[in-house]
Design a protein around this motif. Structure first.
Motif, PDB file in Angstrom:
ATOM      1  N   PRO A  83     -23.419  24.613  48.948  1.00  0.00           N
ATOM      2  CA  PRO A  83     -23.198  25.160  47.604  1.00  0.00           C
ATOM      3  C   PRO A  83     -21.892  24.712  46.924  1.00  0.00           C
ATOM      4  CG  PRO A  83     -22.895  26.854  49.280  1.00  0.00           C
ATOM      5  CD  PRO A  83     -23.387  25.645  49.990  1.00  0.00           C
ATOM      6  N   LEU A  84     -20.924  24.220  47.682  1.00  0.00           N
ATOM      7  CA  LEU A  84     -19.612  23.811  47.134  1.00  0.00           C
ATOM      8  C   LEU A  84     -18.949  24.958  46.364  1.00  0.00           C
ATOM      9  CD1 LEU A  84     -20.420  20.242  45.631  1.00  0.00           C
ATOM     10  CD2 LEU A  84     -20.337  20.909  48.002  1.00  0.00           C
ATOM     11  N   LEU A  85     -19.089  26.162  46.903  1.00  0.00           N
ATOM     12  CA  LEU A  85     -18.507  27.351  46.257  1.00  0.00           C
ATOM     13  C   LEU A  85     -17.611  28.083  47.247  1.00  0.00           C
ATOM     14  CD1 LEU A  85     -21.819  28.657  44.678  1.00  0.00           C
ATOM     15  CD2 LEU A  85     -19.892  27.701  43.403  1.00  0.00           C
ATOM     16  N   TYR A  86     -16.732  28.915  46.725  1.00  0.00           N
ATOM     17  CA  TYR A  86     -15.798  29.661  47.573  1.00  0.00           C
ATOM     18  C   TYR A  86     -16.330  31.075  47.812  1.00  0.00           C
ATOM     19  CZ  TYR A  86     -12.775  25.748  46.828  1.00  0.00           C
ATOM     20  OH  TYR A  86     -12.282  24.461  46.811  1.00  0.00           O
ATOM     21  N   GLY A  87     -16.609  31.379  49.061  1.00  0.00           N
ATOM     22  CA  GLY A  87     -17.197  32.669  49.423  1.00  0.00           C
ATOM     23  C   GLY A  87     -16.300  33.846  49.120  1.00  0.00           C
ATOM     24  N   ASP A  88     -14.992  33.643  49.153  1.00  0.00           N
ATOM     25  CA  ASP A  88     -14.062  34.759  48.937  1.00  0.00           C
ATOM     26  C   ASP A  88     -13.692  34.938  47.472  1.00  0.00           C
ATOM     27  OD1 ASP A  88     -13.807  35.739  51.580  1.00  0.00           O
ATOM     28  OD2 ASP A  88     -12.642  33.965  52.088  1.00  0.00           O
ATOM     29  N   LEU A  89     -14.358  34.209  46.588  1.00  0.00           N
ATOM     30  CA  LEU A  89     -14.184  34.431  45.147  1.00  0.00           C
ATOM     31  C   LEU A  89     -15.501  34.975  44.593  1.00  0.00           C
ATOM     32  CD1 LEU A  89     -12.335  31.184  43.950  1.00  0.00           C
ATOM     33  CD2 LEU A  89     -11.327  33.314  44.756  1.00  0.00           C
ATOM     34  N   THR A  90     -15.420  35.686  43.487  1.00  0.00           N
ATOM     35  CA  THR A  90     -16.644  36.175  42.850  1.00  0.00           C
ATOM     36  C   THR A  90     -17.341  35.013  42.135  1.00  0.00           C
ATOM     37  OG1 THR A  90     -15.568  36.663  40.756  1.00  0.00           O
ATOM     38  CG2 THR A  90     -15.539  38.420  42.407  1.00  0.00           C
ATOM     39  N   ALA A  91     -18.588  35.276  41.694  1.00  0.00           N
ATOM     40  CA  ALA A  91     -19.328  34.240  40.963  1.00  0.00           C
ATOM     41  C   ALA A  91     -18.532  33.813  39.733  1.00  0.00           C
ATOM     42  CB  ALA A  91     -20.692  34.793  40.559  1.00  0.00           C
ATOM     43  N   GLU A  92     -18.005  34.793  39.024  1.00  0.00           N
ATOM     44  CA  GLU A  92     -17.254  34.504  37.803  1.00  0.00           C
ATOM     45  C   GLU A  92     -15.969  33.728  38.116  1.00  0.00           C
ATOM     46  OE1 GLU A  92     -16.794  37.940  35.329  1.00  0.00           O
ATOM     47  OE2 GLU A  92     -15.270  36.964  34.108  1.00  0.00           O
ATOM     48  N   GLU A  93     -15.271  34.132  39.184  1.00  0.00           N
ATOM     49  CA  GLU A  93     -14.024  33.438  39.553  1.00  0.00           C
ATOM     50  C   GLU A  93     -14.303  31.992  39.951  1.00  0.00           C
ATOM     51  OE1 GLU A  93     -11.403  37.253  41.183  1.00  0.00           O
ATOM     52  OE2 GLU A  93     -12.635  36.100  42.570  1.00  0.00           O
ATOM     53  N   ASN A  94     -15.416  31.772  40.671  1.00  0.00           N
ATOM     54  CA  ASN A  94     -15.790  30.401  41.029  1.00  0.00           C
ATOM     55  C   ASN A  94     -15.998  29.558  39.776  1.00  0.00           C
ATOM     56  OD1 ASN A  94     -16.374  29.362  43.905  1.00  0.00           O
ATOM     57  ND2 ASN A  94     -16.978  31.517  44.016  1.00  0.00           N
ATOM     58  N   LEU A  95     -16.771  30.105  38.829  1.00  0.00           N
ATOM     59  CA  LEU A  95     -17.047  29.342  37.604  1.00  0.00           C
ATOM     60  C   LEU A  95     -15.773  29.134  36.795  1.00  0.00           C
ATOM     61  CD1 LEU A  95     -20.487  30.820  36.443  1.00  0.00           C
ATOM     62  CD2 LEU A  95     -20.045  28.709  37.677  1.00  0.00           C
ATOM     63  N   ARG A  96     -14.911  30.147  36.771  1.00  0.00           N
ATOM     64  CA  ARG A  96     -13.656  30.006  36.029  1.00  0.00           C
ATOM     65  C   ARG A  96     -12.796  28.896  36.650  1.00  0.00           C
ATOM     66  NH1 ARG A  96     -11.972  32.979  32.333  1.00  0.00           N
ATOM     67  NH2 ARG A  96     -13.368  34.669  32.881  1.00  0.00           N
ATOM     68  N   PHE A  97     -12.742  28.897  37.979  1.00  0.00           N
ATOM     69  CA  PHE A  97     -11.948  27.872  38.669  1.00  0.00           C
ATOM     70  C   PHE A  97     -12.476  26.471  38.339  1.00  0.00           C
ATOM     71  CE2 PHE A  97     -11.776  25.133  42.531  1.00  0.00           C
ATOM     72  CZ  PHE A  97     -10.454  24.761  42.395  1.00  0.00           C
ATOM     73  N   ARG A 125     -19.522  39.811  39.213  1.00  0.00           N
ATOM     74  CA  ARG A 125     -18.273  40.278  39.843  1.00  0.00           C
ATOM     75  C   ARG A 125     -18.414  40.464  41.351  1.00  0.00           C
ATOM     76  NH1 ARG A 125     -17.777  42.510  34.655  1.00  0.00           N
ATOM     77  NH2 ARG A 125     -16.118  41.365  33.604  1.00  0.00           N
ATOM     78  N   ASP A 126     -19.503  39.976  41.917  1.00  0.00           N
ATOM     79  CA  ASP A 126     -19.693  40.085  43.374  1.00  0.00           C
ATOM     80  C   ASP A 126     -19.172  38.830  44.079  1.00  0.00           C
ATOM     81  OD1 ASP A 126     -20.846  42.480  42.900  1.00  0.00           O
ATOM     82  OD2 ASP A 126     -22.913  41.788  43.163  1.00  0.00           O
ATOM     83  N   LEU A 127     -18.672  39.045  45.295  1.00  0.00           N
ATOM     84  CA  LEU A 127     -18.178  37.894  46.063  1.00  0.00           C
ATOM     85  C   LEU A 127     -19.343  36.992  46.441  1.00  0.00           C
ATOM     86  CD1 LEU A 127     -15.580  39.478  48.529  1.00  0.00           C
ATOM     87  CD2 LEU A 127     -15.163  38.348  46.345  1.00  0.00           C
ATOM     88  N   VAL A 128     -19.136  35.703  46.386  1.00  0.00           N
ATOM     89  CA  VAL A 128     -20.218  34.743  46.651  1.00  0.00           C
ATOM     90  C   VAL A 128     -20.699  34.852  48.099  1.00  0.00           C
ATOM     91  CG1 VAL A 128     -20.686  32.261  46.826  1.00  0.00           C
ATOM     92  CG2 VAL A 128     -19.618  33.184  44.787  1.00  0.00           C
ATOM     93  N   ARG A 129     -19.810  35.252  49.021  1.00  0.00           N
ATOM     94  CA  ARG A 129     -20.251  35.351  50.410  1.00  0.00           C
ATOM     95  C   ARG A 129     -21.293  36.454  50.612  1.00  0.00           C
ATOM     96  NH1 ARG A 129     -16.337  39.461  52.322  1.00  0.00           N
ATOM     97  NH2 ARG A 129     -14.293  38.707  51.665  1.00  0.00           N
ATOM     98  N   THR A 130     -21.437  37.361  49.628  1.00  0.00           N
ATOM     99  CA  THR A 130     -22.458  38.415  49.750  1.00  0.00           C
ATOM    100  C   THR A 130     -23.804  37.953  49.153  1.00  0.00           C
ATOM    101  OG1 THR A 130     -21.940  39.425  47.602  1.00  0.00           O
ATOM    102  CG2 THR A 130     -20.671  40.197  49.499  1.00  0.00           C
ATOM    103  N   PHE A 131     -23.847  36.752  48.603  1.00  0.00           N
ATOM    104  CA  PHE A 131     -25.072  36.237  47.972  1.00  0.00           C
ATOM    105  C   PHE A 131     -26.021  35.670  49.028  1.00  0.00           C
ATOM    106  CE2 PHE A 131     -23.487  35.033  43.421  1.00  0.00           C
ATOM    107  CZ  PHE A 131     -23.013  36.327  43.257  1.00  0.00           C
ATOM    108  N   SER A 132     -27.328  35.735  48.711  1.00  0.00           N
ATOM    109  CA  SER A 132     -28.310  35.047  49.561  1.00  0.00           C
ATOM    110  C   SER A 132     -28.155  33.541  49.333  1.00  0.00           C
ATOM    111  CB  SER A 132     -29.717  35.479  49.185  1.00  0.00           C
ATOM    112  OG  SER A 132     -30.025  34.984  47.895  1.00  0.00           O
ATOM    113  N   ARG A 133     -28.785  32.778  50.206  1.00  0.00           N
ATOM    114  CA  ARG A 133     -28.711  31.310  50.085  1.00  0.00           C
ATOM    115  C   ARG A 133     -29.274  30.850  48.735  1.00  0.00           C
ATOM    116  NH1 ARG A 133     -27.791  26.666  49.965  1.00  0.00           N
ATOM    117  NH2 ARG A 133     -28.952  24.968  50.841  1.00  0.00           N
ATOM    118  N   GLY A 134     -30.366  31.478  48.328  1.00  0.00           N
ATOM    119  CA  GLY A 134     -30.983  31.111  47.051  1.00  0.00           C
ATOM    120  C   GLY A 134     -30.058  31.393  45.871  1.00  0.00           C
ATOM    121  N   MET A 135     -29.404  32.544  45.909  1.00  0.00           N
ATOM    122  CA  MET A 135     -28.474  32.895  44.816  1.00  0.00           C
ATOM    123  C   MET A 135     -27.286  31.935  44.802  1.00  0.00           C
ATOM    124  SD  MET A 135     -28.684  36.971  45.321  1.00  0.00           S
ATOM    125  CE  MET A 135     -27.323  37.442  44.337  1.00  0.00           C
ATOM    126  N   GLN A 136     -26.815  31.573  45.991  1.00  0.00           N
ATOM    127  CA  GLN A 136     -25.689  30.629  46.061  1.00  0.00           C
ATOM    128  C   GLN A 136     -26.096  29.280  45.458  1.00  0.00           C
ATOM    129  OE1 GLN A 136     -23.677  30.228  49.796  1.00  0.00           O
ATOM    130  NE2 GLN A 136     -23.445  32.415  50.065  1.00  0.00           N
TER     131      GLN A 136
END
Lengths: 235, 234
Positions: A83-97, A125-136
């Motif tokens: 996914p190339l995303l950071y699990g310890d950031l929220t969805a919004e924080e990832n996109l902002r970064f 506002r949920d952390l990406v590490r709490t997402f399912s694989r599909g959501m990620q």
């Protein structure tokens, strides 16, 4: 939109790509097929500026590689099976970064649009590490389209997804293609690819061994086309 | 037709990317606390072990302090450097960073800033603890300056080498093997200058070591700036 001539990629003594030629027009959706180890991922990584070609000429969106890599990256959106995303950031924080890294204008508004597109507004506002694989994977597509790229590269985006997640991902992929973007996608799932792509290229033994437009194939014939391409009977 | 960015816009994007990466690392660490907790526990254990193992008297305590402190910072720092790049590599996030249309040295400077912040946090906790345990006053501006310069040199080259080591299969052992030989001049200069300050020497007597630290900081950062792009590319 993408022009590749006589591309060679060597890793030490091993030659993965052997003078590959490839061309994609604006708005085309090309499925890049081929067996494991054919060099599909290597090829996409070169187009994505993550790997340097050993020989050959490459132009993406009018810019040459590897010398104009930064300009090419501005025009590219890339989704891989990671996914190339950071699990310890929220969805919004990832996109902002990533929006800051791509210098996206009116970032707040764009983040809202992208989250709507991939159906994750309620989880922003949920952390990406709490997402399912599909959501990620959906958020990964959101990350890739955030800067409104002209060319999108998908490397096995369905890997590890269940049926529902794959269907959801296809919906997003269709939406991305419908906006006139040029798409190159590698996949092993021929049925899915047949539905999504407008052209099928087979990469085998380091070259494009066969190519066919969707209009040239009868429905359901992609498997025959693929098998013949691997056997060297068409192209 | 190639698009050319104005130099001001280019440098503004560069700075924006540097701070975005540093912010991202700090925000993620604030949530997980994986890296800092490992560095802190390790640092405290090293100090405790030295405390029990050496049984120093008041005089030798002063002379041994600089060595013990730099061994602690160096080892704890290695843990942090390894983890900081491993997090990027394991989830493919390094590719995500490399795909961004920014000068790739901005990734280096962003990681440098966050690694430095982690190092300073560890030092800010380890120093008072050391003072308490060993009954040595470490709150000397000269000593703090040496720790600042030594940390910058150490993290500057450590960040570059961790980007190199993370690409290898044996990354956990590879980083210290690559880093420690290169970092020897910085550690020697930092230990000598710290020891001098603790023994009450004048800055003029320690100028040589401070200058050496400054020179190494500049050289390491310049080298990393020039080669980082090649280090991270396949």
């Amino acid at each position: 939109m993408i022009e590749v001539r006589k591309l060679v990629k060597r890793f030490g003594l091993k030659t993965v790509l052997r003078g590959l030629d490839f061309q994609v027009e604006q708005g085309e959706f090309v499925a890049l097929l081929g067996p494991n180890g054919a060099g599909k991922t290597t090829f996409l990584r070169i187009l994505a500026t993550l790997s340097r070609p050993s020989l050959g000429e490459i132009r993406v969106a009018g810019f040459g590689l590897p010398h104009q890599a930064a300009q090419v990256r501005q025009k590219l959106g890339v989704v891989s099976h990671m996914p190339l995303l950071y699990g310890d950031l929220t969805a919004e924080e990832n996109l902002r970064f990533f929006g800051q890294m791509y210098n996206v204008n009116v970032l707040n508004q764009r983040i809202g649009e992208v989250l709507d597109l991939v159906g994750l507004t309620s989880r922003r506002r949920d952390l990406v590490r709490t997402f399912s694989r599909g959501m990620q994977q959906r958020l990964a597509i959101g990350r890739a389209v955030l800067h409104d790229p002209e060319v999108m590269l998908f490397d096995e985006p369905h890997t590890g997804l269940d049926q529902d997640a794959c269907d959801m991902l296809d919906k997003v992929l269709r939406d991305v293609a419908a906006r006139g973007r040029t798409v190159v996608m590698t996949s092993h799932d021929l049925a899915r690819v047949e539905d999504l792509a407008t052209r099928y290229d087979v990469l085998s033994k380091g070259i494009i061994s066969a190519t066919s437009k969707k209009s040239e194939l009868k429905s359901g014939n992609i498997l025959t086309f693929y098998k013949k391409a691997l056997a060297g009977e068409n192209g | 037709m190639a698009e050319k960015q104005a130099p001001v816009a280019k440098s503004s994007n560069f700075i924006k990317a540097v701070f975005a990466i540093a912010w991202k690392d700090l925000a993620a660490e604030l949530r997980s606390r994986e890296l800092l907790s490992a560095m802190l526990v390790f640092g405290m254990l090293v100090i405790l072990i030295f405390n029990f193992a050496l049984k120093l008297d008041a005089k030798t305590r002063i002379t041994a302090t600089s060595g013990i402190l730099w061994v602690t910072f160096t080892f704890a720092g290695t843990l942090g450097l390894n983890r900081s790049m491993a997090v990027e590599k394991d989830r493919g996030c390094l590719d995500g960073l490399l795909l961004a249309p920014v000068d790739r040295s901005s990734i280096y400077f962003g990681k440098l800033l966050s690694n430095l912040a982690f190092m300073f946090i560890v030092e800010a906790i380890v120093l008072p603890l050391y003072s308490l345990l060993y009954n040595v006053n470490l709150f000397n501006p000269g000593l703090l300056l040496v720790i600042l310069l030594g940390s910058v040199g150490y993290i500057a080259i450590g960040t570059l080498l961790s980007a190199m080591a993370v690409q290898t299969r044996t990354r956990d052992v590879m980083l210290p093997i690559l880093l420690f030989p290169v970092i020897i001049p910085v550690v020697v200069a930092a230990v000598e200058a710290s020891g001098g300050y603790l023994q009450g020497m004048d800055i003029s007597e320690l100028r040589y070591w401070i200058n050496l630290l400054l020179v190494y900081d500049v050289i390491f950062i310049a080298i990393a700036f020039m080669v980082f792009d090649y280090v991270v590319e396949e």
